[in-house]
Design a protein around this motif. Structure first.
Motif: not given
Length: 178
Positions: A11-15, A43-51
């Motif tokens: 997940i890039p900054a600003g998204v 779907v697991a949404v974390e602070t900087d990535q999605i798994n």
């Protein structure tokens, strides 16, 4: 295990990502996209990535695993960078004009072809023969480019028509005289 599905989506900054049940909304600098994900995928949404994980190793779950990850990645790339398809118009007198949301194509028919662009799609024209279909939804950009191309597909003898910029047309030899 699916080679595509097991990769995390960064997940890039600003998204911003929001997940309500199996509906995912991705918001970024270029806009917002919504996608209904398959209920079998987790779907697991974390602070900087999605798994994305799958419940079993069945053939259907394996296919859905890669598909779900690819859809999420396309949404993230779309709201940050966007997508673009380039088309070329070949033929004497063939040209394109844009006015507002209406694309007018002169393709050798007795009438001009008028195509109203869908919401979220824009077209840039360079020298009346080069088109760029631009948008944040990869699926919509691809289908719009395919629809524009379908008005006059390139023919194999002279190469006249609308083709993708990276497409190679196999040419055929014409009739031979005696």
């Amino acid at each position: 295990m699916s080679r595509i599905g097991k990769l995390p989506v960064v997940i890039p900054a600003g998204v911003k990502i929001s997940l309500n049940g199996n509906q995912m909304v991705v918001t970024g600098p270029k806009g917002s996209l919504t996608q209904e994900l398959h209920e079998r995928m987790t779907v697991a949404v974390e602070t900087d990535q999605i798994n994305v994980t799958r419940p079993s190793d069945s053939k259907q779950d394996s296919a859905l695993h890669g598909l779900t990850r690819a859809l999420i990645n396309n949404m993230v790339v779309g709201v940050t960078v966007g997508f673009k398809k380039d088309l070329e118009i070949n033929g004497v007198g063939y040209r394109a004009e844009i006015s507002g949301k209406v694309l007018t194509l002169s393709l050798g028919y007795s009438h001009p072809v008028v195509y109203e662009l869908p919401e979220g799609i824009s077209v840039e024209i360079d020298k009346q023969t080069k088109l760029s279909v631009i948008g944040i939804d990869k699926q919509l950009v691809g289908s719009t480019a395919a629809k524009i191309r379908s008005y006059r597909k390139p023919e194999p003898y002279k190469g006249k028509g609308i083709k993708y910029a990276d497409e190679h047309i196999l040419r055929k030899a014409g009739k031979t005289g005696k």
